[in-house]
Design an enzyme around this catalytic site. Structure first.
Site, PDB file in Angstrom:
ATOM      1  N   ASP A 106       0.837  -1.203   0.000  1.00 17.59           N
ATOM      2  CA  ASP A 106       0.000   0.000   0.000  1.00 17.59           C
ATOM      3  C   ASP A 106       0.872   1.253   0.000  1.00 17.59           C
ATOM      4  OD1 ASP A 106      -2.151  -1.691   0.219  1.00 17.59           O
ATOM      5  OD2 ASP A 106      -2.355  -1.423   2.391  1.00 17.59           O
TER       6      ASP A 106
HETATM    7  N1  URA Z   1      -1.390  -5.891   3.855  1.00 19.88           N
HETATM    8  C1  URA Z   1      -1.837  -4.615   3.846  1.00 19.88           C
HETATM    9  O1  URA Z   1      -2.876  -4.308   4.423  1.00 19.88           O
HETATM   10  N2  URA Z   1      -1.104  -3.699   3.192  1.00 19.88           N
HETATM   11  C2  URA Z   1       0.058  -3.968   2.570  1.00 19.88           C
HETATM   12  O2  URA Z   1       0.682  -3.069   2.012  1.00 19.88           O
HETATM   13  C3  URA Z   1       0.518  -5.303   2.606  1.00 19.88           C
HETATM   14  C4  URA Z   1      -0.226  -6.243   3.246  1.00 19.88           C
END
Ligand code: URA
Length: 240
Positions: A106
């Site tokens: 993310d």
């Molecule tokens: N899980 C999440 O919520 N975000 C990420 O970036 C990776 C795994």
């Protein structure tokens, strides 16, 4: 692939775009086996021929493998109209080699991101069938209990009804802001945040620390990257 056009080889090795490279060759900057070659379409054998560009030997490597400590605020994509991408953080020479991130973190997640142009390896690393473990460090608002650990182990039903595969939750510290490690073998959209959401808890900070046998080099500051060593490439390949 041992045989390819000279302009393709030089472009693949990050010398420039195909158009730029054609011009450089016509300008006399390329040599094959100690002879200047002016024809961009000349076929070379990447294993046997000695190729020089501007006097420097070009070692042909089909694939390139990088690890980045992804910083917060950039997106894990190759292109984006509005946002800075992880590819924007690389040198032009590397970006020209058509590399892409293996999976997504993310925008606000930090940590280990593998960037490569080896599509087959990327695909295998991400396939749930291969059960490659992705381990994260997280800070969570509120206390984490052994009950939460149990729920992670059993699989958690997300808000859309999907039940996650068993995951490991390790408590480092349980307090107002808890510190944990989470290991998962899938990579659903926002998976870890959604797993905690389902338990009524909020992720405040998330960082990936390893993927398979490959561990993030802690000397890399957020935004920094480097090529994997041969040993690390083997560690990755041995994870699948
Ligand atoms: N899980 C999440 O919520 N975000 C990420 O970036 C990776 C795994």
């Amino acid at each position: 692939m041992a045989k390819m056009r000279l302009d393709k080889l030089l472009s693949n090795m990050g010398i420039g775009t195909r158009k730029e490279v054609k011009k450089y060759i016509k300008d006399g900057l390329a040599e094959v086996n100690k002879e200047t070659v002016l024809d961009p379409s000349k076929i070379v054998d990447t294993e046997k021929d000695e190729v020089l560009f501007d006097g420097e030997k070009i070692e042909y490597k089909e694939f390139i493998y990088l690890m980045m400590n992804k910083p917060q605020g950039v997106v894990s994509a190759t292109e984006d109209k509005f946002e800075e991408t992880v590819i924007d953080l690389l040198s032009e020479e590397i970006a020209l080699r058509k590399v892409f991130p293996v999976g997504r973190l993310d925008k606000d997640t930090e940590g280990l991101l593998i960037i490569t142009n080896d599509g087959e390896l990327a695909h295998k690393l991400l396939s749930p069938k291969k059960k490659v473990v992705k381990k994260y460090y997280a800070e969570i608002l509120g206390k984490i209990t052994t009950e939460d650990v149990k729920k992670f182990k059993e699989g958690i039903i997300l808000e859309d009804g999907y039940k996650t595969m068993p995951a490991e939750l390790e408590i480092i510290e349980s307090s107002e802001i808890s510190k944990v490690y989470i290991s998962i073998i899938e990579g659903k959209y926002h998976q870890i945040k959604r797993m905690f959401d389902a338990l009524g808890k909020k992720v405040l900070y998330l960082k990936r620390v390893s993927m398979g046998n490959l561990v993030l080099d802690e000397n890399l500051q957020p935004g920094e990257w480097r090529e994997l060593t041969e040993e690390e490439v083997n560690l990755l390949k041995n994870s699948i």
